[in-house]
Design an enzyme around this catalytic site. Structure first.
Site, short mmCIF file in Angstrom:
data_model
loop_
_atom_site.label_atom_id
_atom_site.label_comp_id
_atom_site.label_asym_id
_atom_site.label_seq_id
_atom_site.Cartn_x
_atom_site.Cartn_y
_atom_site.Cartn_z
CD GLU A 192 37.99 35.16 49.69
OE1 GLU A 192 37.66 35.38 50.87
OE2 GLU A 192 37.19 34.90 48.79
CG ASP A 193 40.23 39.82 49.74
OD1 ASP A 193 39.93 39.01 48.85
OD2 ASP A 193 39.41 40.29 50.55
#
Ligand code: MN
Length: 580
Positions: free
Chosen positions: A75-76
């Site tokens: 996600e990051d």
């Protein structure tokens, strides 16, 4: 920081391959998150590291720890699924993707708008689908949430409240249903002051000194009880005081007229003995010296809670006649009470890996909830899910000792339908703990419920208002729909016979109207007349009324004369497009 990694690796259950895997995933995560900071200003890697440490303390396997270290990379960071698959394998990718996909559940209790309600249901669907596939996904999510709660103070104010509320409404109940008592209690206590600041302040002000007082009391009486058990030849592995968690204490005080004196287990004595036999022996010795409080002896060893919790509970008049709750259990039961489902997977049994599918008795509800969510319409909203699966659960037994768990406020009708649809339909009465009760009787934990069956299935429409569970409601509704359909079918046959008779007896006189022709029950050509009382015109909403011998009279749907008509004589009608 590295210290934490060393602690994770310093686990006698991990072999060299395990350790290498954890080290490699750590390196990858550390590199990927290198320039990122948490809101607290700490390096981002502290988050996955703390989360992984939490799970390693629970005794989870190296694969889960590895996946946990990577849980925010998709996600990051720039890490791609292919990379994880190639470097660390499919299983770890599955877990990381599972956690990533869970998404956010924006829980807004006041006015959930349509869009968030839909998103919520979809997120929940994903979550429970993933849980049904591999329970470790939710364990990583719980660990993730735990650390986010620990660091909640660095979040902005509104985020604090939202995250805390989600924790209270979704994650703590999931932990509870997985039997993870310690994590449930801690998550709730971390969220409590953010969600209910006033209530929290009240509790601390009014109850904290009582905590201290009772703790001191138990510290004094504990050794005395221990000596009595030792004198009787019972080995005591541990005897300690257990203070109730703040949030669950607050809930309990609320149920007892806000009077903390009425809560006997504010601080309980917990006794750990080597085996089941010693549990019962210890209970006997304790009752020999201290009178038990009637009705509060609970044998959760013979009758475990649905989430697997086992222990003996008794409330006694202890030294100086003070009322104290005592809990007696084995080390194994204690581990399960604290860590629930995670205890199943600790490497204790010869380091063998276990199945992570949600197939155990304790996790049957996951499969049920998964199915329930797949079937439900998004507009039905999160409230239903909350009532059925996240509310406080009670459990009741069949006379044979099978256990059913139900939301608080359930009654014998819910219980009967939870066992079997037919048992629900034929229910005529119920006995709880041997006594006849009314059907709206609120079931309590540990009740033994006997359903009295009638000869024929005959649910009452009143039950729809009485039942608590969606399952029972659904089944009752289905029964009535089926009955209605049967009735319609037989009416349809009667009608056709009647129509034929009309057609034979009288020539069909079709009133010639320029306005168009009414279609009655999907048919044209029936004898009809336009009612004078309301004189419907083309385009008006109309209904037919079967007169005794003049065919069908056509009225406005709103006609007051129709209101007096009985249902059987009312026929559907509409205007046909072509006029005759
Ligand atoms: Mn995270």
């Amino acid at each position: 920081m590295l210290n934490l990694l060393e602690k994770i690796l310093d686990n006698p259950n991990f072999n060299e391959t395990d350790k290498a895997l954890i080290q490699r995933t750590y390196n990858a995560a550390e590199l990927a998150h290198r320039d990122q900071k948490r809101l607290s200003g700490e390096d981002y890697i502290t988050h996955p590291l703390n989360t992984a440490y939490f799970l390693s303390e629970l005794g989870l396997d190296a694969t889960t720890i590895a996946a946990c270290l990577l849980h925010d990379t998709l996600e990051d960071t720039s890490i791609k699924p292919d990379y994880i698959k190639q470097e660390f394998g499919q299983e770890i990718l599955f877990l990381v993707e599972g956690v990533t996909k869970l998404g956010k559940i924006e829980y807004s209790p006041n006015q959930p708008n349509k869009k968030t309600a839909l998103e919520n249901i979809n997120s929940l669907k994903k979550m429970f689908f993933a849980m049904a596939e591999d329970i470790r996904v939710i364990l990583i999510k719980l660990a993730d949430r735990y650390h986010n709660m620990e660091t909640l103070k660095s979040q902005p104010k509104e985020a604090q409240k939202r995250i805390a509320l989600e924790t209270l409404e979704i994650y703590a109940p999931i932990a509870a249903r997985l039997g993870m008592g310690r994590i449930k209690g801690q998550l709730e206590d971390m969220a409590f002051p953010y969600v209910y600041p006033e209530e929290y302040t009240w509790l601390i002000k009014n109850v904290l000194d009582k905590y201290t007082d009772r703790k001191e009391y138990i510290e004094k009486t504990g050794p005395l009880i221990k000596r009595r058990l030792n004198d009787a030849g019972i080995k005591v592995i541990d005897l300690h005081s257990r203070a109730k968690y703040h949030y669950s204490l607050y809930q309990k005080i609320k149920r007892h007229d806000m009077d903390p004196e009425k809560v006997f287990d504010l601080v309980a004595i917990r006794i750990i003995v080597p085996d089941i036999k010693s549990c019962y022996e210890a209970l006997g010795i304790i009752h020999k010296h201290y009178k038990p409080f009637p009705g509060l002896i609970k044998d959760y060893i013979a009758l475990p809670k649905p989430n697997g919790y086992q222990s003996l509970h008794t409330t006694i008049f202890c030294e100086r006649s003070r009322i104290v709750e005592v809990q007696i259990r084995t080390p194994d039961m204690h581990d399960h009470a604290e860590n629930g489902i995670a205890a199943h997977w600790a490497y204790s049994e010869g380091g063998k890996k276990k199945v992570f599918k949600a197939e155990m008795k304790e996790t049957k509800w996951i499969a049920q909830l998964n199915q329930f969510l797949q079937e439900m319409k998004p507009q039905e909203g999160i409230e239903k899910v909350k009532i059925d699966f996240f509310k406080n659960r009670i459990f009741a037994f069949t006379p044979k000792g099978d256990v059913k768990d139900l939301p608080e406020g359930s009654n014998p009708i819910d219980f009967a339908y939870a066992i079997h649809t037919d048992l629900g339909h034929t229910l005529k009465g119920a006995k709880v703990n041997g006594k006849i009760v009314q059907l709206n009787y609120n079931l309590h934990n540990g009740d033994v419920v006997e359903i009295i069956k009638g000869k024929i299935p005959k649910p009452s429409s009143d039950w729809l208002r009485m039942v608590k569970t969606t399952e029972a409601k659904k089944k009752i509704k289905a029964w009535f729909t089926a009955e209605e359909n049967k009735l319609k079918e037989s009416q349809g046959i009667e009608e056709k016979v009647r129509e034929k008779k009309i057609q034979k007896k009288t020539r069909v006189i079709v009133e010639v109207v320029k306005k168009g022709t009414p279609v009655i029950q999907g048919q044209t050509g029936l004898m009809y007349k336009i009612a004078k009382c309301c004189n419907p015109k083309l385009g008006d909403k109309i209904k037919g009324y079967m007169t005794v011998n003049q065919g069908v009279s056509i009225h406005l749907t709103s006609c007051s004369n129709l209101k007096k008509a009985t249902g059987k004589r009312l026929l559907s009608a509409s205007w046909s497009l072509r006029s005759k």
